[in-house]
Design an enzyme around this catalytic site. Structure first.
Site, PDB file in Angstrom:
ATOM      1  CB  CYS A   1       5.919  -3.314 -15.009  1.00 50.68           C
ATOM      2  SG  CYS A   1       4.138  -3.176 -14.703  1.00 50.68           S
TER       3      CYS A   1
ATOM      4  CB  CYS B   1       2.079   3.488 -13.415  1.00 47.19           C
ATOM      5  SG  CYS B   1       0.856   2.149 -13.334  1.00 47.19           S
TER       6      CYS B   1
ATOM      7  CB  CYS C   1       5.978   3.022 -11.834  1.00 48.45           C
ATOM      8  SG  CYS C   1       6.663   1.502 -11.146  1.00 48.45           S
TER       9      CYS C   1
ATOM     10  CB  CYS D   1       4.979  -5.252   1.930  1.00 50.06           C
ATOM     11  SG  CYS D   1       4.151  -4.415   3.297  1.00 50.06           S
TER      12      CYS D   1
ATOM     13  CB  CYS E   1       0.859  -6.918   3.130  1.00 52.22           C
ATOM     14  SG  CYS E   1      -0.129  -5.905   1.988  1.00 52.22           S
TER      15      CYS E   1
ATOM     16  CB  CYS F   1      -2.901  -2.256   2.506  1.00 52.29           C
ATOM     17  SG  CYS F   1      -1.566  -1.046   2.468  1.00 52.29           S
TER      18      CYS F   1
ATOM     19  NE  ARG G   1       2.302   0.546   6.325  1.00 49.37           N
ATOM     20  CZ  ARG G   1       1.659  -0.538   5.904  1.00 49.37           C
ATOM     21  NH1 ARG G   1       1.773  -0.927   4.664  1.00 49.37           N
ATOM     22  NH2 ARG G   1       0.884  -1.212   6.726  1.00 49.37           N
TER      23      ARG G   1
END
Length: 419
Positions: free
Chosen positions: A65, A69, A72, A109, A142, A202, A272
């Site tokens: 990626c 962040c 992560c 998901c 999702c 979400c 959740r």
């Protein structure tokens, strides 16, 4: 306790508590913890009964990626020893999803690392959605692909996606200290695009990144304003090889207070319990079921969860039941607001509580995404975990890094998933 009585009354009426009341929940003592759980549990049961919705993550593309962040394991420059692979083929993703559906998951998901999808990536994901829907009629899908460009949410909706996950993660005030390669406003805009396309939004948060109580309340109130249908609450897994590797500052008691606060602020929303529950709640996970009405089954994006059968046993032992395919998750007023589409309106039976909570305004989502930089599920993975010898005691309050393990099975591997 007058505070808890007030919050229960407000939750049953779908009335927003004050920020001062939300802060007071986080400030309650351990002596009052069971009272807090019991009070928030009344609100949870009003809108969702004793049902627990199961969700299952499929990591379509792992690692690699370009975003930074801090939380992560898939971030730019991450040294965490996670799996790295490019896009799964639609049949591979469908096969991976089947394991979760077989375990009772109502929602799959689909998560991909990265800043956001290209149009070619959206083509890949639409084919994957179609493959899953063909194999599992009625399952919710999702997508969690990062920041969306114009028209991409509409394309996902047309392909059969029910929801889109994109988390706010932390307060607007502190967001720049966590991520510099995109902004808080970018995230809000993506949630709003998903809602405008008719997708169930979400959007949630990550707790344990060194934030203050005020930051936690700020992000939960921002989510309430955006009005997503589901709000995933992640607890930071301090990945080795990331800037937050030393942020071990959560206790099971604090996690429960955070979940209770979210339930009071979002009474009729699918809350959740997401990444980090095994690491931070540990043996107190069953208490969290009195606060949340949704969990992930089995493993996460880059970390291992507890065994899927253990999750099912925990739900049954705590006196709850797995939500069936024919049951509508959301209360009627929220399901109706989705106008016949999206996750909340699917199924034949009505949720507990005939009158419901908020309309699906133009803000952004509240829902089911997780802790990865652009994806729907907890990123998780901690490098190789330190071992603790059998019988060796761990001091109270000490970091339990022995509980964290990198995912080496499931999607992107030749090993069976932990579902």
């Amino acid at each position: 306790m007058d505070l808890l009585n007030t919050l229960v009354d407000k939750g049953l009426r779908r009335e927003l508590p004050t920020r001062e009341e939300a802060l007071a929940v986080l400030a309650t003592s351990d002596d009052d913890l069971l009272d807090v759980v019991a009070a928030a549990g009344k609100v949870r049961r009003q809108w969702f009964g004793r049902r627990v919705k199961l969700n299952y993550l499929v990591n379509l593309k792992s690692g690699l990626c370009p975003e930074d962040c801090s939380y992560c394991s898939q971030r730019l420059g991450s040294k965490a020893g996670i799996l790295k692979y490019t896009w799964l083929k639609p049949d591979e993703a469908s096969k991976a999803a089947a394991a979760g559906v077989a375990g009772g998951a109502k929602r799959v998901c689909l998560v991909a690392s990265g800043r956001g999808p290209t149009d070619r990536d959206v083509d890949r994901v639409t084919k994957t959605i179609e493959a899953i829907k063909e194999r599992h009629e009625g399952v919710e899908v999702c997508a969690c692909l990062g920041l969306l460009s114009d028209g991409q949410a509409d394309r996902l909706r047309s392909a059969g996606a029910d929801a889109y996950n994109h988390n706010l993660n932390t307060s607007e005030e502190t967001y720049g200290a966590i991520t510099t390669t995109h902004t808080y406003a970018d995230r809000v805009e993506t949630v709003q695009q998903a809602q405008a396309a008719g997708l169930s939004a979400c959007s949630g948060l990550i707790a344990g990144m060194g934030e203050s109580d005020k930051d936690l309340v700020d992000v939960v109130f921002a989510l309430r304003d955006l009005d997503p249908d589901s709000v995933p609450v992640n607890f930071l897994i301090p990945f080795e090889g990331t800037p937050l590797a030393k942020e071990w500052n959560l206790t099971p008691q604090r996690c429960l207070r955070i979940l209770a606060m979210v339930r009071f602020v979002c009474p009729d929303v699918e809350v959740r319990l997401a990444g980090g529950r095994e690491v931070h709640l540990r043996s107190m996970q069953p208490l969290a079921l009195h606060l949340v009405n949704s969990i992930f089954l089995g493993d996460y994006l880059t970390s291992e969860g507890q065994a899927g059968q253990t999750d099912l046993d925990m739900i049954a032992d705590a006196g709850f039941e797995v939500e069936g395919q024919g049951t509508t998750t959301l209360p009627r007023h929220r399901a109706d607001a989705l106008s016949g589409g999206g996750c909340g309106s699917r199924g034949a039976t009505e949720a507990a509580g005939a009158t419901g909570c908020g309309s699906h305004g133009g803000g952004g989502g509240c829902g089911s995404h997780e802790a990865s930089g652009g994806g729907c599920g907890p990123c998780g993975g901690h490098g190789e975990p330190e071992s603790v010898d059998a019988g060796e005691s761990v001091p109270a309050g000490a970091a339990r890094t022995d509980l964290v393990a990198v995912r080496r099975r499931g999607a992107g591997t030749d090993l069976a998933p932990n579902a």
